[in-house]
Design a protein around this motif. Sequence first.
Motif, PDB file in Angstrom:
ATOM      1  N   LEU A  19       5.814  -8.720  -2.240  1.00 31.09           N
ATOM      2  CA  LEU A  19       5.018  -8.886  -3.457  1.00 31.09           C
ATOM      3  C   LEU A  19       5.589  -7.925  -4.492  1.00 31.09           C
ATOM      4  O   LEU A  19       5.840  -6.752  -4.185  1.00 31.09           O
ATOM      5  N   ALA A  20       5.777  -8.416  -5.706  1.00 32.07           N
ATOM      6  CA  ALA A  20       6.261  -7.541  -6.769  1.00 32.07           C
ATOM      7  C   ALA A  20       5.143  -6.567  -7.148  1.00 32.07           C
ATOM      8  O   ALA A  20       3.986  -6.977  -7.335  1.00 32.07           O
ATOM      9  N   LEU A  21       5.471  -5.296  -7.252  1.00 29.52           N
ATOM     10  CA  LEU A  21       4.455  -4.295  -7.594  1.00 29.52           C
ATOM     11  C   LEU A  21       3.846  -4.575  -8.963  1.00 29.52           C
ATOM     12  O   LEU A  21       2.692  -4.236  -9.214  1.00 29.52           O
ATOM     13  N   GLU A  22       4.616  -5.225  -9.849  1.00 30.34           N
ATOM     14  CA  GLU A  22       4.084  -5.587 -11.172  1.00 30.34           C
ATOM     15  C   GLU A  22       2.961  -6.620 -11.077  1.00 30.34           C
ATOM     16  O   GLU A  22       2.181  -6.782 -12.013  1.00 30.34           O
ATOM     17  N   ASP A  23       2.886  -7.329  -9.952  1.00 27.33           N
ATOM     18  CA  ASP A  23       1.850  -8.344  -9.755  1.00 27.33           C
ATOM     19  C   ASP A  23       0.595  -7.784  -9.100  1.00 27.33           C
ATOM     20  O   ASP A  23      -0.281  -8.540  -8.687  1.00 27.33           O
ATOM     21  N   LEU A  24       0.522  -6.456  -9.029  1.00 25.49           N
ATOM     22  CA  LEU A  24      -0.617  -5.808  -8.379  1.00 25.49           C
ATOM     23  C   LEU A  24      -1.266  -4.819  -9.329  1.00 25.49           C
ATOM     24  O   LEU A  24      -0.600  -4.186 -10.143  1.00 25.49           O
ATOM     25  N   HIS A  25      -2.569  -4.677  -9.209  1.00 25.45           N
ATOM     26  CA  HIS A  25      -3.291  -3.588  -9.860  1.00 25.45           C
ATOM     27  C   HIS A  25      -3.372  -2.469  -8.830  1.00 25.45           C
ATOM     28  O   HIS A  25      -3.906  -2.682  -7.734  1.00 25.45           O
ATOM     29  N   ILE A  26      -2.843  -1.321  -9.184  1.00 27.23           N
ATOM     30  CA  ILE A  26      -2.809  -0.187  -8.256  1.00 27.23           C
ATOM     31  C   ILE A  26      -3.644   0.938  -8.844  1.00 27.23           C
ATOM     32  O   ILE A  26      -3.362   1.431  -9.936  1.00 27.23           O
ATOM     33  N   ASP A  27      -4.696   1.320  -8.120  1.00 26.53           N
ATOM     34  CA  ASP A  27      -5.567   2.415  -8.540  1.00 26.53           C
ATOM     35  C   ASP A  27      -5.259   3.628  -7.685  1.00 26.53           C
ATOM     36  O   ASP A  27      -5.746   3.749  -6.570  1.00 26.53           O
ATOM     37  N   ALA A  28      -4.417   4.526  -8.220  1.00 29.28           N
ATOM     38  CA  ALA A  28      -4.093   5.751  -7.498  1.00 29.28           C
ATOM     39  C   ALA A  28      -5.038   6.884  -7.881  1.00 29.28           C
ATOM     40  O   ALA A  28      -4.989   7.951  -7.283  1.00 29.28           O
ATOM     41  N   LEU A  29      -5.904   6.656  -8.859  1.00 31.30           N
ATOM     42  CA  LEU A  29      -6.853   7.690  -9.276  1.00 31.30           C
ATOM     43  C   LEU A  29      -8.099   7.700  -8.406  1.00 31.30           C
ATOM     44  O   LEU A  29      -8.709   8.743  -8.205  1.00 31.30           O
ATOM     45  N   GLY A  30      -8.490   6.539  -7.920  1.00 38.05           N
ATOM     46  CA  GLY A  30      -9.675   6.448  -7.072  1.00 38.05           C
ATOM     47  C   GLY A  30      -9.468   7.163  -5.751  1.00 38.05           C
ATOM     48  O   GLY A  30      -8.352   7.346  -5.294  1.00 38.05           O
TER      49      GLY A  30
END
Length: 189
Positions: free
Chosen positions: A97-108
């Motif tokens: 999966l392309a990372l651009e196609d994901l919402h990544i929440d590293a703050l939570g």
Amino acid sequence: MDPQRTTPPSTEPITLARAKLHLRVDHSDEDDLITELITAARMDCEDRIQRTLVTTGWTWPLDAFPPCGGVLTVPMPPLVSLTSVQYVDADGAAQPLALEDLHIDALGQPGRIAPASGSWPATATRINAVTVVYTAGYGAASAVPAPLKSWMLLAIGDMYANRERSSDRPSVPQNFADSLLDPYRVWSL
């Protein structure tokens, strides 16, 4: 399934010199033992709070993506970065999966991953059809919160002083020592 650590910490949160100072040990006869106790204390701390202390790599196998575009809650936070997400499609072929196609929440706390399109791709019906590779941890050993290091020192001291079974009469009341971990613990729902 539980994630698997793929890289060990480059250093422990407690140095040998700091542990020896805490233990009031001024010789090198037991350096190997104390080093082992440091590692055991870190591993126990991580297990109890379900967090990664020093930044390391993880691989998390899953049997499928969550249904209806659900969110993946990444275990062993804090999430530093997402390296890759791969899955086995219905034809049995591995697909990235392309990372651009994901919402990544590293703050939570813990971090989360969701598909930007609102739905995950279909996977083969098999064990470990999805593999998430990521990095987690507070950073360098110096970035580990002081209460966690204090707990580790208490655990190291208890294990060092009571080389047999220490749970019968620990030198530090466990409810006090364990309460140092509470603000950092990832509580399951």
